[in-house]
Design a protein around this motif. Structure first.
Motif, PDB file in Angstrom:
ATOM      1  N   PRO A  59       0.804  -1.217   0.000  1.00 19.79           N
ATOM      2  CA  PRO A  59       0.000   0.000   0.000  1.00 19.79           C
ATOM      3  C   PRO A  59       0.841   1.273   0.000  1.00 19.79           C
ATOM      4  O   PRO A  59       1.831   1.362   0.708  1.00 19.79           O
ATOM      5  N   GLU A  60       0.438   2.227  -0.824  1.00 15.55           N
ATOM      6  CA  GLU A  60       1.057   3.544  -0.885  1.00 15.55           C
ATOM      7  C   GLU A  60       0.162   4.541  -0.160  1.00 15.55           C
ATOM      8  O   GLU A  60      -1.049   4.571  -0.403  1.00 15.55           O
ATOM      9  N   THR A 115     -13.758  16.857   7.549  1.00 15.03           N
ATOM     10  CA  THR A 115     -13.096  15.675   8.080  1.00 15.03           C
ATOM     11  C   THR A 115     -11.729  15.487   7.441  1.00 15.03           C
ATOM     12  O   THR A 115     -11.608  15.580   6.223  1.00 15.03           O
ATOM     13  N   PRO A 116     -10.692  15.210   8.213  1.00 18.15           N
ATOM     14  CA  PRO A 116      -9.391  14.911   7.625  1.00 18.15           C
ATOM     15  C   PRO A 116      -9.479  13.743   6.657  1.00 18.15           C
ATOM     16  O   PRO A 116     -10.246  12.793   6.867  1.00 18.15           O
ATOM     17  N   VAL A 117      -8.662  13.811   5.608  1.00 16.24           N
ATOM     18  CA  VAL A 117      -8.697  12.814   4.535  1.00 16.24           C
ATOM     19  C   VAL A 117      -7.285  12.307   4.286  1.00 16.24           C
ATOM     20  O   VAL A 117      -6.320  13.068   4.343  1.00 16.24           O
ATOM     21  N   GLU A 118      -7.176  11.024   3.993  1.00 16.16           N
ATOM     22  CA  GLU A 118      -5.920  10.493   3.479  1.00 16.16           C
ATOM     23  C   GLU A 118      -6.231   9.419   2.449  1.00 16.16           C
ATOM     24  O   GLU A 118      -7.351   8.897   2.393  1.00 16.16           O
ATOM     25  N   GLY A 119      -5.249   9.101   1.606  1.00 16.52           N
ATOM     26  CA  GLY A 119      -5.449   8.104   0.560  1.00 16.52           C
ATOM     27  C   GLY A 119      -4.538   6.911   0.731  1.00 16.52           C
ATOM     28  O   GLY A 119      -3.438   7.022   1.283  1.00 16.52           O
ATOM     29  N   ILE A 120      -5.014   5.760   0.265  1.00 16.09           N
ATOM     30  CA  ILE A 120      -4.210   4.539   0.229  1.00 16.09           C
ATOM     31  C   ILE A 120      -4.368   3.933  -1.162  1.00 16.09           C
ATOM     32  O   ILE A 120      -5.487   3.691  -1.622  1.00 16.09           O
ATOM     33  N   GLY A 121      -3.246   3.701  -1.838  1.00 11.18           N
ATOM     34  CA  GLY A 121      -3.265   3.061  -3.144  1.00 11.18           C
ATOM     35  C   GLY A 121      -2.850   1.601  -3.038  1.00 11.18           C
ATOM     36  O   GLY A 121      -1.848   1.282  -2.380  1.00 11.18           O
ATOM     37  N   VAL A 122      -3.638   0.713  -3.644  1.00  9.55           N
ATOM     38  CA  VAL A 122      -3.314  -0.717  -3.647  1.00  9.55           C
ATOM     39  C   VAL A 122      -3.418  -1.224  -5.083  1.00  9.55           C
ATOM     40  O   VAL A 122      -4.337  -0.865  -5.817  1.00  9.55           O
ATOM     41  N   GLY A 123      -2.472  -2.066  -5.470  1.00  8.07           N
ATOM     42  CA  GLY A 123      -2.392  -2.514  -6.854  1.00  8.07           C
ATOM     43  C   GLY A 123      -2.811  -3.953  -7.052  1.00  8.07           C
ATOM     44  O   GLY A 123      -3.018  -4.708  -6.089  1.00  8.07           O
ATOM     45  N   GLU A 124      -2.888  -4.364  -8.314  1.00  6.73           N
ATOM     46  CA  GLU A 124      -3.402  -5.687  -8.666  1.00  6.73           C
ATOM     47  C   GLU A 124      -2.514  -6.810  -8.167  1.00  6.73           C
ATOM     48  O   GLU A 124      -2.968  -7.958  -8.041  1.00  6.73           O
ATOM     49  N   ALA A 125      -1.256  -6.527  -7.852  1.00  6.05           N
ATOM     50  CA  ALA A 125      -0.346  -7.575  -7.387  1.00  6.05           C
ATOM     51  C   ALA A 125      -0.425  -7.792  -5.882  1.00  6.05           C
ATOM     52  O   ALA A 125       0.187  -8.731  -5.356  1.00  6.05           O
ATOM     53  N   LEU A 126      -1.165  -6.964  -5.159  1.00  5.33           N
ATOM     54  CA  LEU A 126      -1.275  -7.124  -3.710  1.00  5.33           C
ATOM     55  C   LEU A 126      -2.226  -8.277  -3.415  1.00  5.33           C
ATOM     56  O   LEU A 126      -3.354  -8.319  -3.912  1.00  5.33           O
ATOM     57  N   SER A 127      -1.778  -9.212  -2.602  1.00  6.66           N
ATOM     58  CA  SER A 127      -2.563 -10.418  -2.345  1.00  6.66           C
ATOM     59  C   SER A 127      -3.839 -10.093  -1.580  1.00  6.66           C
ATOM     60  O   SER A 127      -3.953  -9.065  -0.904  1.00  6.66           O
ATOM     61  N   ALA A 128      -4.801 -10.997  -1.667  1.00  6.64           N
ATOM     62  CA  ALA A 128      -6.052 -10.831  -0.927  1.00  6.64           C
ATOM     63  C   ALA A 128      -5.788 -10.743   0.572  1.00  6.64           C
ATOM     64  O   ALA A 128      -6.412  -9.937   1.277  1.00  6.64           O
ATOM     65  N   GLU A 129      -4.863 -11.555   1.064  1.00  2.56           N
ATOM     66  CA  GLU A 129      -4.558 -11.558   2.499  1.00  2.56           C
ATOM     67  C   GLU A 129      -3.962 -10.224   2.930  1.00  2.56           C
ATOM     68  O   GLU A 129      -4.311  -9.688   3.993  1.00  2.56           O
ATOM     69  N   ARG A 130      -3.082  -9.689   2.101  1.00  3.96           N
ATOM     70  CA  ARG A 130      -2.453  -8.398   2.450  1.00  3.96           C
ATOM     71  C   ARG A 130      -3.482  -7.271   2.377  1.00  3.96           C
ATOM     72  O   ARG A 130      -3.470  -6.366   3.204  1.00  3.96           O
ATOM     73  N   VAL A 134      -4.476  -4.678   5.405  1.00  2.00           N
ATOM     74  CA  VAL A 134      -4.511  -3.218   5.292  1.00  2.00           C
ATOM     75  C   VAL A 134      -5.847  -2.690   5.818  1.00  2.00           C
ATOM     76  O   VAL A 134      -5.901  -1.713   6.571  1.00  2.00           O
ATOM     77  N   GLY A 135      -6.928  -3.355   5.437  1.00  2.00           N
ATOM     78  CA  GLY A 135      -8.241  -2.934   5.901  1.00  2.00           C
ATOM     79  C   GLY A 135      -8.382  -3.028   7.410  1.00  2.00           C
ATOM     80  O   GLY A 135      -8.920  -2.116   8.063  1.00  2.00           O
ATOM     81  N   ARG A 136      -7.909  -4.118   7.981  1.00  2.00           N
ATOM     82  CA  ARG A 136      -7.998  -4.269   9.437  1.00  2.00           C
ATOM     83  C   ARG A 136      -7.210  -3.190  10.151  1.00  2.00           C
ATOM     84  O   ARG A 136      -7.656  -2.654  11.183  1.00  2.00           O
ATOM     85  N   ALA A 205      -8.519  -5.203  -5.476  1.00  2.00           N
ATOM     86  CA  ALA A 205      -7.736  -4.948  -4.268  1.00  2.00           C
ATOM     87  C   ALA A 205      -8.436  -3.947  -3.336  1.00  2.00           C
ATOM     88  O   ALA A 205      -8.540  -4.197  -2.128  1.00  2.00           O
ATOM     89  N   PRO A 206      -8.928  -2.801  -3.824  1.00  2.00           N
ATOM     90  CA  PRO A 206      -9.650  -1.897  -2.927  1.00  2.00           C
ATOM     91  C   PRO A 206     -10.865  -2.545  -2.271  1.00  2.00           C
ATOM     92  O   PRO A 206     -11.124  -2.330  -1.074  1.00  2.00           O
ATOM     93  N   TRP A 207     -11.610  -3.365  -3.008  1.00  2.00           N
ATOM     94  CA  TRP A 207     -12.781  -4.025  -2.406  1.00  2.00           C
ATOM     95  C   TRP A 207     -12.361  -4.995  -1.315  1.00  2.00           C
ATOM     96  O   TRP A 207     -13.051  -5.140  -0.308  1.00  2.00           O
ATOM     97  N   GLN A 208     -11.219  -5.649  -1.490  1.00  2.00           N
ATOM     98  CA  GLN A 208     -10.769  -6.572  -0.460  1.00  2.00           C
ATOM     99  C   GLN A 208     -10.207  -5.834   0.752  1.00  2.00           C
ATOM    100  O   GLN A 208     -10.277  -6.353   1.873  1.00  2.00           O
ATOM    101  N   VAL A 209      -9.690  -4.630   0.560  1.00  2.00           N
ATOM    102  CA  VAL A 209      -9.352  -3.782   1.710  1.00  2.00           C
ATOM    103  C   VAL A 209     -10.626  -3.455   2.494  1.00  2.00           C
ATOM    104  O   VAL A 209     -10.661  -3.528   3.727  1.00  2.00           O
ATOM    105  N   LEU A 210     -11.681  -3.105   1.777  1.00  2.00           N
ATOM    106  CA  LEU A 210     -12.969  -2.822   2.422  1.00  2.00           C
ATOM    107  C   LEU A 210     -13.459  -4.025   3.219  1.00  2.00           C
ATOM    108  O   LEU A 210     -13.914  -3.882   4.365  1.00  2.00           O
ATOM    109  N   ALA A 211     -13.380  -5.217   2.630  1.00  2.00           N
ATOM    110  CA  ALA A 211     -13.836  -6.415   3.329  1.00  2.00           C
ATOM    111  C   ALA A 211     -13.064  -6.620   4.628  1.00  2.00           C
ATOM    112  O   ALA A 211     -13.642  -6.988   5.659  1.00  2.00           O
ATOM    113  N   GLY A 212     -11.757  -6.367   4.591  1.00  2.00           N
ATOM    114  CA  GLY A 212     -10.971  -6.499   5.813  1.00  2.00           C
ATOM    115  C   GLY A 212     -11.338  -5.465   6.853  1.00  2.00           C
ATOM    116  O   GLY A 212     -11.427  -5.768   8.053  1.00  2.00           O
ATOM    117  N   ALA A 213     -11.585  -4.243   6.410  1.00  2.00           N
ATOM    118  CA  ALA A 213     -11.921  -3.169   7.340  1.00  2.00           C
ATOM    119  C   ALA A 213     -13.270  -3.383   8.010  1.00  2.00           C
ATOM    120  O   ALA A 213     -13.498  -2.961   9.148  1.00  2.00           O
TER     121      ALA A 213
END
Length: 240
Positions: A59-60, A115-130, A134-136, A205-213
């Motif tokens: 994640p960036e 509200t304060p804002v920040e961004g997180i970039g996740v790419g297609e090579a990031l595993s589902a587990e990772r 990130v979401g958690r 990848a972003p949707w799987q971050v959401l699922a973890g969160a």
């Protein structure tokens, strides 16, 4: 803890200046994104985290105030993540990837300010587990956290789609829309990384971050929009 999430597509064509004469074709998608951001605002979060596709696995992290631009699409339009320049963004040299730039544009269009804002970039090579990890980590932060999750489904729905026609695309997109509309964490976590890459689905990848969160949040989902006007699957949904 996670109190709300909005899922929006992020094609640069969502920005009317980029779409030019074709802009009306995505009016319904823009309206759905506006409604989704309204749900985030109503949740009164202490911080908004914008998660979107990136060129690197990540994640960036992109602090508030990070700039983005649509000049690469022939449009003299610049954006920033959040309303202020933000001291954290000074001197980083970062520029928002296109998906997060669309997110910044959506926030500016709807007047997100308090509200304060920040961004997180996740790419297609990031595993589902990772992605889930990130979401958690995001959800474990103190205070009330909201997510704006950006990404597109397959780019292979028609012969003229960017990825040409792939018969697997429509079933993949239908399951994504169902899972996002139902806040089905298990289904999102189970999305096939290889298939998503082959179908050019930038949202995996972003949707799987959401699922973890959302693992401990007990949020209910609502599907606001699902279509493929350019042979690319676009989905908008809310979780609250």
């Amino acid at each position: 803890m996670l109190v709300a999430a909005a899922v929006c597509p992020c094609p640069p064509l969502l920005v009317p200046e980029v779409a030019a004469g074709a802009a009306p074709e995505l009016d319904a998608a823009r309206a759905a994104c506006t409604d989704a951001l309204g749900v985030l605002a109503a949740a009164r979060p202490d911080r908004l985290v914008v998660v979107g596709p990136a060129d690197t696995p990540g994640p960036e992290i992109y602090p508030q105030g990070t700039p983005g631009t649509f000049r690469g699409f022939g449009v003299d339009l610049d954006v920033r993540l959040g309303t202020d320049r933000g001291p954290e963004a000074e001197g980083t040299g970062h520029e928002l990837p296109y998906g997060l730039a669309v997110g910044a544009w959506l926030l500016g269009r709807t007047g997100w300010a308090d509200t304060p804002v920040e961004g997180i970039g996740v790419g297609e090579a990031l595993s589902a587990e990772r992605c889930a990890a990130v979401g958690r980590d995001v959800a474990a932060r103190p205070g009330r956290i909201a997510l704006l999750v950006l990404g597109d489904a397959s780019a292979c729905r028609t012969l003229k789609a960017p990825g040409y026609l792939d018969e697997r695309a429509a079933p993949f997109d239908a399951e994504v829309a169902r899972a996002l509309g139902a806040a089905d964490l298990a289904a999102l976590a189970a999305l096939d990384v290889t298939l998503a890459r082959e179908l050019k689905a930038s949202g995996r990848a972003p949707w799987q971050v959401l699922a973890g969160a959302a693992a401990d949040a007990a949020l209910a989902g609502a599907l606001l929009y699902e279509d493929a006007p350019y042979g690319v699957g676009y989905v908008a949904a809310t979780w609250s």
